[in-house]
Design an enzyme around this catalytic site. Structure first.
Site, mmCIF file in Angstrom:
data_model
loop_
_atom_site.group_PDB
_atom_site.id
_atom_site.type_symbol
_atom_site.label_atom_id
_atom_site.label_comp_id
_atom_site.label_asym_id
_atom_site.label_seq_id
_atom_site.Cartn_x
_atom_site.Cartn_y
_atom_site.Cartn_z
ATOM 1 N N LYS A 290 -9.900 13.065 8.069
ATOM 2 C CA LYS A 290 -9.373 12.726 9.387
ATOM 3 C C LYS A 290 -9.307 13.978 10.248
ATOM 4 C CE LYS A 290 -6.296 8.912 8.078
ATOM 5 N NZ LYS A 290 -6.920 7.856 8.894
ATOM 6 N N ASP B 99 1.859 6.667 5.308
ATOM 7 C CA ASP B 99 0.846 5.679 4.946
ATOM 8 C C ASP B 99 1.264 4.905 3.684
ATOM 9 O OD1 ASP B 99 -1.469 4.380 5.624
ATOM 10 O OD2 ASP B 99 -2.786 5.760 4.533
ATOM 11 N N ASP C 256 -2.481 10.357 3.387
ATOM 12 C CA ASP C 256 -3.873 9.955 3.621
ATOM 13 C C ASP C 256 -4.577 10.989 4.498
ATOM 14 O OD1 ASP C 256 -6.268 8.695 4.000
ATOM 15 O OD2 ASP C 256 -5.483 7.134 5.346
ATOM 16 N N ASP D 277 -11.982 7.104 3.898
ATOM 17 C CA ASP D 277 -10.750 6.919 4.683
ATOM 18 C C ASP D 277 -10.331 5.440 4.742
ATOM 19 O OD1 ASP D 277 -8.575 7.635 6.181
ATOM 20 O OD2 ASP D 277 -9.687 7.896 8.066
ATOM 21 N N ARG E 120 -7.343 -0.406 1.249
ATOM 22 C CA ARG E 120 -7.879 -1.660 0.695
ATOM 23 C C ARG E 120 -8.361 -1.473 -0.738
ATOM 24 N NH1 ARG E 120 -12.108 -1.794 5.570
ATOM 25 N NH2 ARG E 120 -10.337 -0.665 6.453
ATOM 26 N N GLU F 255 -9.219 3.650 2.440
ATOM 27 C CA GLU F 255 -8.763 3.751 1.052
ATOM 28 C C GLU F 255 -7.671 2.739 0.696
ATOM 29 O OE1 GLU F 255 -7.437 5.404 3.447
ATOM 30 O OE2 GLU F 255 -5.318 5.101 2.994
ATOM 31 N N LYS G 146 0.865 -1.191 0.000
ATOM 32 C CA LYS G 146 0.000 0.000 0.000
ATOM 33 C C LYS G 146 0.894 1.231 0.000
ATOM 34 C CE LYS G 146 -2.978 2.729 3.104
ATOM 35 N NZ LYS G 146 -3.810 2.765 4.329
HETATM 36 N N1 BES Z 1 -3.923 4.755 6.977
HETATM 37 C C1 BES Z 1 -5.004 4.499 7.825
HETATM 38 C C2 BES Z 1 -4.656 3.518 8.963
HETATM 39 C C3 BES Z 1 -3.627 3.989 9.944
HETATM 40 C C4 BES Z 1 -3.993 4.561 11.144
HETATM 41 C C5 BES Z 1 -2.295 3.800 9.707
HETATM 42 C C6 BES Z 1 -3.049 4.961 12.055
HETATM 43 C C7 BES Z 1 -1.336 4.178 10.613
HETATM 44 C C8 BES Z 1 -1.709 4.760 11.803
HETATM 45 C C9 BES Z 1 -6.154 3.909 7.026
HETATM 46 O O1 BES Z 1 -6.253 4.343 5.714
HETATM 47 C C10 BES Z 1 -7.417 4.312 7.703
HETATM 48 O O2 BES Z 1 -7.696 5.478 7.725
HETATM 49 N N2 BES Z 1 -8.133 3.346 8.260
HETATM 50 C C11 BES Z 1 -9.334 3.610 8.949
HETATM 51 C C12 BES Z 1 -10.357 2.594 8.507
HETATM 52 C C13 BES Z 1 -11.752 2.896 8.938
HETATM 53 C C14 BES Z 1 -12.271 4.119 8.205
HETATM 54 C C15 BES Z 1 -12.614 1.701 8.634
HETATM 55 C C16 BES Z 1 -9.052 3.486 10.455
HETATM 56 O O3 BES Z 1 -8.240 2.655 10.835
HETATM 57 O O4 BES Z 1 -9.622 4.253 11.203
HETATM 58 ZN ZN ZN Z 2 -4.536 4.969 4.834
HETATM 59 MN MN MN Z 3 -7.383 6.111 5.536
#
Ligand code: BES
Ligand code: ZN
Ligand code: MN
Length: 495
Positions: free
Chosen positions: A273, A284, A266, A343, A347, A345, A261
């Site tokens: 966010k 990210d 992000d 968010d 996946r 994204e 990824k």
């Molecule tokens: N890049 C983030 C996950 C992340 C969080 C990486 C903290 C490193 C540190 C990912 O794209 C994301 O935002 N995931 C969300 C998913 C949710 C919207 C289902 C999350 O983990 O909150």
């Molecule tokens: Zn992300």
């Molecule tokens: Mn995200």
């Protein structure tokens, strides 16, 4: 940092790093240094009641008749447990101590130092590797650093009679190069490292004999990658997909695919966010960074295996043209996705990258790495990467590679029920589950883009790509997690 190996007498200048097990039995090196100091080193050890515990250091300044300004005793712990990772950590501890002096050089005095689980040239090489890893600095944007704050150390010598130390070190040197590349990529700010720039850095692997292919938005559109492209749609930066091919194995062997990824920033997109901590999302792209570094390590040491590294590179921005919550996109696999949260994204990017990897390379083993969910940090903190796979044999292999490399993994659940949680009312699936189990529903989502005959594991490295604290062989910042893991996984199972 210059790393060298020598069996000659110890140098008369620079810091001496002298490992001591907790039995405090003097090694040949210890005896020699102590003798040259007129017994001052042994007296200091006794006076300070130094016990040789792992990571503990005793500073001995200008001891007796010795011309070297420092002898540092480095605790090595129990001899019987001393293995490759312990040797690396010892190297890191010694390097950290030497870095904090104003010396230009330091020498590890290893004559007669032998562990229960590693010895000779292999031990010396691991000490060197750990020392070098610890000396990493990302300082290209510091223009006003005081001279006194800049480390002066430029040379680390390993003093050992082992003749094979240098040859043992050779592949570790390449691994170190890969780890440093990953740390550089992860540390770069997103105004510098956006998809096109990332792709450019991948292209540098051509020098190592890697074939690099870069796909732009027009090509991805033709291939039907609506899932990946939807994420980058709100960014002024063009999305890219990069494939790095290293075919060092038999022509007839299908390659292993490692897929990363690479969200270069992000923001969350329209599902924006919160501001605090958002700067972290420059890393990210940690999965893509690990894949790129691993390819550099694997090609650098000319591994006799076929490995292809694929990175999906996008920037996730809110914009008038950004994708909206509720949009439905069509992936290259033909499956449709309802994007309920922009968010989630990573996946979406991996869905197309994974499918393309299988279609293009007919890979039968596919490993993806991604900073995919915050939920994995809730589960595993910053101790383990989360491993999701339905293949027990593959899980075993990855677990072993994790333990051996120090990039530890912990297996997490991935079941049919997790897959049920991403059913959509209007499309083939939605990109988020309900409440709870966020890392597993993310993995289940990815699983829908894996062909039946493919052995696949997803590694969620959100808690591992960045160190907020110093570690034994890594200063705080980008960790390079995953590079040693993948290198070891390939070495053990495909060469
Ligand atoms: N890049 C983030 C996950 C992340 C969080 C990486 C903290 C490193 C540190 C990912 O794209 C994301 O935002 N995931 C969300 C998913 C949710 C919207 C289902 C999350 O983990 O909150
Ligand atoms: Zn992300
Ligand atoms: Mn995200």
């Amino acid at each position: 940092m210059q790393i060298s190996f020598s069996a000659a007498a110890l140098p008369k200048t620079g810091a001496i790093l002298l490992p001591v097990f907790d039995d405090r039995k003097p090694t040949a090196a210890f005896a020699a240094v102590d003798k040259a100091s007129g017994g001052a080193v042994a007296r200091a050890m006794k006076a300070a009641a130094f016990e040789g515990k792992t990571g503990k250091i005793l500073d001995i300044v200008s001891p007796g008749d010795l011309s070297n300004p420092f002898v540092f005793l480095i605790g090595a712990g129990a001899k019987k447990d001393f293995d490759a990772l312990a040797a690396q950590n010892l190297g890191g501890a010694g390097a950290a101590r030497a870095l904090a002096t104003r010396e230009k050089s330091a020498v590890f005095a290893l004559d007669g130092f032998s562990g229960g689980k590693i010895s000779g040239g292999a031990l010396a090489a691991r000490v060197a590797h750990g020392a070098r890893l610890k000396c990493y600095r990302f300082d290209k944007y510091r223009t006003k650093e005081e001279k006194a704050d800049k480390p002066t150390l430029t040379k680390i010598a390993i003093n050992t009679p082992a003749k094979d130390a240098k040859s043992e070190y050779a592949p570790l040197g390449k691994l170190g190069d890969g780890v440093f590349l990953t740390r550089d990529l992860v540390s770069e700010p997103a105004n510098i490292l956006y998809p096109e720039e990332f792709a450019k850095r991948c292209k540098k692997l051509v020098d190592l004999g890697v074939k690099v292919k870069v796909l732009g938005e027009a090509e991805m559109k033709k291939l039907g990658m609506g899932s990946l492209l939807g994420v980058g749609q709100g960014s002024v930066r063009e999305s890219k997909l990069v494939a790095m091919e290293w075919m060092g194995g038999k022509k007839t062997d299908a390659p292993v695919a490692i897929v990363g990824k690479g969200v270069t920033f992000d923001t969350g997109g329209i599902s924006l966010k919160p501001a605090p901590g958002m700067e972290d999302m420059k890393w990210d792209m940690g999965g893509a960074g690990a894949v790129t570094g691993a390819m550099a390590a694997i090609a650098g040491r000319k591994a006799k295996a076929n490995v292809v590294g694929i990175v999906g590179l996008v920037e996730n921005m809110p914009d008038g043209n950004a994708q909206r919550p509720g949009d439905v996109v069509k992936s290259m696999s033909g499956q449709t996705i309802e994007v309920l949260n922009t968010d989630a994204e990573g996946r979406l990017v991996l869905a197309d990258a994974l499918w393309w990897a299988q279609e293009t390379y007919k890979a039968k083993t596919v490993i993806d790495l991604a900073t995919l969910t915050g939920a994995i940090i809730v589960s595993l903190a910053h101790e383990f990467g989360g491993m999701f796979t339905k293949d027990d044999k593959l899980a075993k292999k990855l677990d072993a590679a994790g333990a051996a490399s120090g990039d530890k993994l912990w297996r997490m659940p991935l079941t049919k029920n997790h897959d049920e949680m991403i059913k959509s009312d209007i499309a083939d699936m939605q990109n988020i589950g309900g409440k709870g189990g966020g890392s597993s529903t993310a993995a289940a989502f990815l699983g829908r883009f894996i062909k039946d005959d493919v052995s696949w594991a997803h590694l969620d490295i959100a808690g591992m790509a960045w160190n907020t604290k110093d570690k034994p062989t890594c200063p705080k910042g980008g960790s390079g997690y995953g590079v040693a893991l993948l290198d070891e996984f390939v070495r053990k199972n495909f060469e």
